[in-house]
Every structure is written in structure tokens, then in C-alpha cells.
Design a protein around this motif. Structure first.
Motif, short mmCIF file in Angstrom:
data_model
loop_
_atom_site.label_atom_id
_atom_site.label_comp_id
_atom_site.label_asym_id
_atom_site.label_seq_id
_atom_site.Cartn_x
_atom_site.Cartn_y
_atom_site.Cartn_z
N PRO A 91 0.83 -1.21 0.00
CA PRO A 91 0.00 0.00 0.00
C PRO A 91 0.86 1.26 0.00
O PRO A 91 1.95 1.28 0.56
N VAL A 92 0.37 2.29 -0.65
CA VAL A 92 1.13 3.54 -0.76
C VAL A 92 0.47 4.63 0.09
O VAL A 92 -0.71 4.57 0.40
N MET A 93 1.28 5.63 0.45
CA MET A 93 0.78 6.74 1.24
C MET A 93 1.19 8.04 0.56
O MET A 93 2.32 8.17 0.09
N ALA A 94 0.28 8.97 0.48
CA ALA A 94 0.60 10.30 -0.05
C ALA A 94 1.14 11.13 1.11
O ALA A 94 0.42 11.41 2.06
N GLN A 95 2.40 11.47 1.05
CA GLN A 95 3.02 12.26 2.12
C GLN A 95 2.41 13.65 2.17
O GLN A 95 2.08 14.22 1.15
N MET A 96 2.26 14.18 3.37
CA MET A 96 1.72 15.53 3.53
C MET A 96 2.86 16.54 3.37
O MET A 96 3.45 16.99 4.33
#
Length: 108
Positions: free
Chosen positions: A71-76
Motif C-alpha cells: 500500500p502507498v501513502m501520499a506524504q503531507m
């Protein structure tokens, strides 16, 4: 001779009608641009069998999520909020799945 000519005229009319119908069907299946706040935006269609219906940017996002090891995460970070919004939009339309920890993955 006249009968063959008449048949050809009818065949051309049928071909023209079928071509118009196919063009209409393709146009209705394509992503439709909309207006939000005076700006043109591309609407993301609900999940369909063909990813080709999505705008190219969304297609690239789906490919990147699929190719990720997990799974991927969009960094803030600055500049990444539009990416996060696109990921959420893909979740809302059924193209992706959002995990409870905020990461994104493909639908099973």
C-alpha cells in the motif's frame, strides 16, 4: 444496374448511421470535462471495466499503486496535496481502496 446502385446508396446510409452511433457511444464513455469555480476539471468516472476511460494522470496513479510493493501513502508535503485528492477521488469512484491507516491500495 439501377438495383445495384440503389443497394449501394442504402448501404452507404446504413454505414453512416452505424458510424454516428459508434461515435456517440464513444463520446458518452469518455471522461467529461466539467466546470468548478470557473475552472475546467476532468470528472473521474465510477469504476468501469476499462481504465482507458480515466484521464491519463489518473491512469498513471493506478499503475504506480499497482507496481508498488505494498500500500502507498501520499506524504503531507507541499505539492502533494493534489495527489492525495486524486487518490481519494479514485477511492470514492471505486478504483482504489483506502486502508484504515490512510494508505491506498488496489481493489481486490
Amino acid at each position: 444496374m439501377w438495383a445495384e446502385r440503389d443497394e449501394l446508396v442504402v448501404a452507404e446510409r446504413v454505414l453512416e448511421r452505424v458510424s454516428e452511433q459508434l461515435a456517440d457511444e464513444r463520446a458518452s464513455a469518455a471522461p467529461v470535462p466539467g466546470q468548478v469555480g470557473g475552472r475546467a476539471v476532468m470528472l473521474v468516472p465510477h469504476r468501469a471495466p476499462e481504465e482507458a476511460m480515466l484521464p491519463p494522470g489518473y491512469q498513471r496513479i493506478l499503475v504506480a499503486v499497482r507496481q508498488a510493493a505494498g500500500p502507498v501513502m501520499a506524504q503531507m508535503r507541499a505539492g502533494l496535496e493534489p495527489l492525495r485528492a486524486k487518490l481519494v477521488r479514485l477511492v470514492d469512484r471505486g478504483w482504489l481502496r483506502r486502508l484504515p491507516d490512510g494508505r491506498f491500495t488496489t481493489r481486490l
